[in-house]
Design an enzyme around this catalytic site. Structure first.
Site, mmCIF file in Angstrom:
data_model
loop_
_atom_site.group_PDB
_atom_site.id
_atom_site.type_symbol
_atom_site.label_atom_id
_atom_site.label_comp_id
_atom_site.label_asym_id
_atom_site.label_seq_id
_atom_site.Cartn_x
_atom_site.Cartn_y
_atom_site.Cartn_z
ATOM 1 N N HIS A 1 0.870 -1.184 0.000
ATOM 2 C CA HIS A 1 0.000 0.000 0.000
ATOM 3 C C HIS A 1 0.908 1.236 0.000
ATOM 4 O O HIS A 1 1.725 1.423 0.912
ATOM 5 C CB HIS A 1 -0.927 0.006 1.217
ATOM 6 C CG HIS A 1 -1.903 -1.119 1.183
ATOM 7 N ND1 HIS A 1 -2.189 -1.903 2.273
ATOM 8 C CD2 HIS A 1 -2.654 -1.605 0.155
ATOM 9 C CE1 HIS A 1 -3.090 -2.818 1.920
ATOM 10 N NE2 HIS A 1 -3.385 -2.663 0.646
ATOM 11 N N GLU B 1 1.796 3.803 3.027
ATOM 12 C CA GLU B 1 2.157 3.277 4.349
ATOM 13 C C GLU B 1 3.657 3.437 4.554
ATOM 14 O O GLU B 1 4.457 2.523 4.303
ATOM 15 C CB GLU B 1 1.651 1.854 4.486
ATOM 16 C CG GLU B 1 0.123 1.851 4.356
ATOM 17 C CD GLU B 1 -0.522 0.484 4.424
ATOM 18 O OE1 GLU B 1 -1.761 0.433 4.342
ATOM 19 O OE2 GLU B 1 0.194 -0.515 4.559
ATOM 20 N N HIS C 1 3.167 -3.224 6.933
ATOM 21 C CA HIS C 1 2.122 -2.235 6.643
ATOM 22 C C HIS C 1 1.962 -1.278 7.815
ATOM 23 O O HIS C 1 2.493 -1.508 8.893
ATOM 24 C CB HIS C 1 0.772 -2.940 6.460
ATOM 25 C CG HIS C 1 0.661 -3.756 5.220
ATOM 26 N ND1 HIS C 1 -0.139 -3.414 4.165
ATOM 27 C CD2 HIS C 1 1.277 -4.916 4.870
ATOM 28 C CE1 HIS C 1 -0.037 -4.325 3.209
ATOM 29 N NE2 HIS C 1 0.826 -5.259 3.614
ATOM 30 N N GLU D 1 1.158 -5.089 10.813
ATOM 31 C CA GLU D 1 0.677 -3.698 10.862
ATOM 32 C C GLU D 1 1.408 -2.993 11.994
ATOM 33 O O GLU D 1 1.258 -3.351 13.155
ATOM 34 C CB GLU D 1 -0.840 -3.672 11.120
ATOM 35 C CG GLU D 1 -1.673 -4.413 10.084
ATOM 36 C CD GLU D 1 -1.957 -3.589 8.835
ATOM 37 O OE1 GLU D 1 -1.618 -2.382 8.810
ATOM 38 O OE2 GLU D 1 -2.524 -4.166 7.887
HETATM 39 ZN ZN LIG Z 1 -1.503 -1.882 4.160
#
Ligand SMILES: [Zn+2]
Length: 349
Positions: free
Chosen positions: A72, A75, A169, A233
Site C-alpha cells: 500500500h 504506508e 504495513h 501492521e
Molecule cells: Zn496496508
C-alpha cells in the site's frame, strides 16, 4: 531524462538510495548487479526491477528473508525502515548475514501518497491478478512480477532453508491494539510460537489468526513456499517524514538483527503476553446503499455488545454475534463485491 544502467548503478553505489531510484521508476527499472566488499566476505546485490533488490552474502547462510513494504503506497514508516536497511547494506555500514529480498510493492502509489492507483495490490496475489478480466491494469502486472520475484528468490535458495516473509504495513486508522499481525491460514499446520516471540520482539503482541485462504501477499508466500509469513501492521499511516520513528524502533532493531545475525533478544513464548484473535465475520459490500453503524473514527479492535447493528448492506443487517467481537479494517467505500469490514473474536492458540 532516462538514465542509463551505468548511471543507475553509479548513483546507487554512491548514495545507497534505492528508494529514490525506485520512486523515479514507477513501474520498471533496468536490471543490474554489483558486489559490496566486506571485511569477511562480499555480498552480491542484484537489482531485478524497480523496488526489487536481492542481497546474497557470499558465505554460508541459513535463511531466505523477504521484507516487503509499500504494497500500500501511502504506508510510509515500513518504507523508511526498509530504505534505511538497504542503504546501510549497500554502503557497507551493516553486513547482511542472510539472503534478503527487499520489495517496495507499489512505487506509483507511493508517489501519489495513496493506498493504490487503480486496484488494491494486496487483493491480487495467488493468481487473483489474472482472474476477473486478467492483467488489465498495472497493479495486476506488478502483483504477478512480485510473485515471480518471491518465487525465484525462494526457489534459487533451495528447499531446506528457513524461509521468512514479513509484509510490512501501517493501518489506515488508529487501533486499540496499536501494532498487530495477521497470521495467514496454515491449512491445519500448527501456529509457530517461535514466530510469535519474534513478532513480540518487533513490538507486535496482537495476533489475528486467519482460517481461510486469501489473496494477500503473506498468504501467497506461506501457502506456496512454506514460509513463515505475516502481514504486520506497525501503527497508523502518516506521510513521509512525519512518522514518529521511536514507535517503530523495536521493529527496526529486530528486523535488522534477523538479517545481520545480531541477538534478536527473543523471550520464551507465553500466551499471556499476547492478545490472540480469529476472524469471525467477513462483511462484503454488495449494494450501493452500504452503511457502517459506528463512528468513522472507531479504532481497530473496538468491540460492541452482542446484538449491536454493525452494518447494513441494502436490506441485509449484520449484528455482533459473539461476546468480545470487535471490528477491524472497516471501509464503507470499497468497490461493490469487496470486503468492507471484518470482525474478530478472542481465541487461544
Ligand atoms: Zn496496508
Amino acid at each position: 531524462m532516462t538514465k542509463t544502467v551505468e548511471q543507475l548503478h553509479a548513483s546507487l553505489i554512491n548514495d545507497g538510495d534505492f528508494l529514490s531510484l525506485t520512486r523515479s521508476h514507477e513501474w520498471h527499472m533496468p536490471a543490474f548487479e554489483f558486489e559490496v566488499v566486506g571485511a569477511q566476505y562480499n555480498t552480491k546485490v542484484s537489482v531485478l526491477d524497480t523496488g526489487i533488490i536481492v542481497f546474497e552474502p557470499q558465505t554460508q547462510t541459513t535463511k531466505d528473508v523477504v521484507l516487503s513494504c509499500a504494497v500500500h503506497g501511502n504506508e510510509t514508516a515500513p518504507i523508511e525502515i526498509c530504505a534505511e536497511l538497504i542503504q546501510q547494506a549497500i554502503l557497507g555500514n551493516i553486513t547482511l548475514s542472510q539472503r534478503v529480498l527487499f520489495l517496495f510493492g507499489n512505487p506509483a502509489a507511493m508517489n501519489i501518497a495513496e493506498r493504490f492507483v487503480e486496484e488494491n495490490l494486496n487483493r491480487l496475489f495467488s493468481g487473483a491478478h489474472s482472474e476477473d478480466g486478467g492483467l488489465k491494469n498495472k497493479e495486476r502486472i506488478r502483483a504477478k512480477d512480485l510473485e515471480n520475484a518471491v518465487r525465484d528468490f525462494f526457489e534459487s535458495g533451495g528447499s531446506d532453508r528457513d524461509r521468512k516473509h514479513y509484509d510490512l504495513h501501517t493501518a489506515i486508522r488508529e487501533s486499540k491494539n496499536d501494532k498487530f499481525a495477521v497470521y495467514p491460514f496454515r491449512h491445519g499446520k500448527p501456529w509457530k510460537t517461535t514466530e510469535l516471540s519474534f513478532l513480540k520482539a518487533c513490538g507486535v503482541s496482537t495476533i489475528l489468526l486467519s482460517h481461510s485462504p486469501t489473496t494477500t501477499f503473506s498468504y501467497f508466500s506461506s501457502n506456496n513456499f512454506g514460509a513463515d509469513a505475516f502481514t504486520v501492521e506497525l501503527g497508523k499511516v502518516r506521510p513521509f517524514g512525519e512518522n514518529d520513528m521511536t514507535q517503530f524502533a523495536d521493529a527496526k532493531r529486530t528486523l535488522k538483527a534477523l538479517i545481520t545475525d545480531e541477538d534478536m533478544q527473543l523471550t520464551p513464548f507465553d500466551e499471556h503476553d499476547f492478545s490472540i484473535f480469529e476472524i469471525d465475520q467477513t462483511i462484503n459490500r454488495t449494494k450501493e446503499n452500504f452503511v457502517l453503524h459506528f463512528p468513522d473514527d472507531a479504532k481497530n479492535f473496538t468491540d460492541y455488545p452482542v446484538g449491536y447493528l454493525l452494518a447494513t448492506d441494502g436490506d441485509i443487517e449484520y449484528h455482533v454475534r459473539t461476546e468480545g467481537e470487535a471490528i477491524i479494517f472497516p471501509n464503507a467505500n470499497v468497490a461493490l463485491g469487496q470486503r468492507a469490514l471484518l470482525t474478530v473474536k478472542p481465541t487461544k492458540l
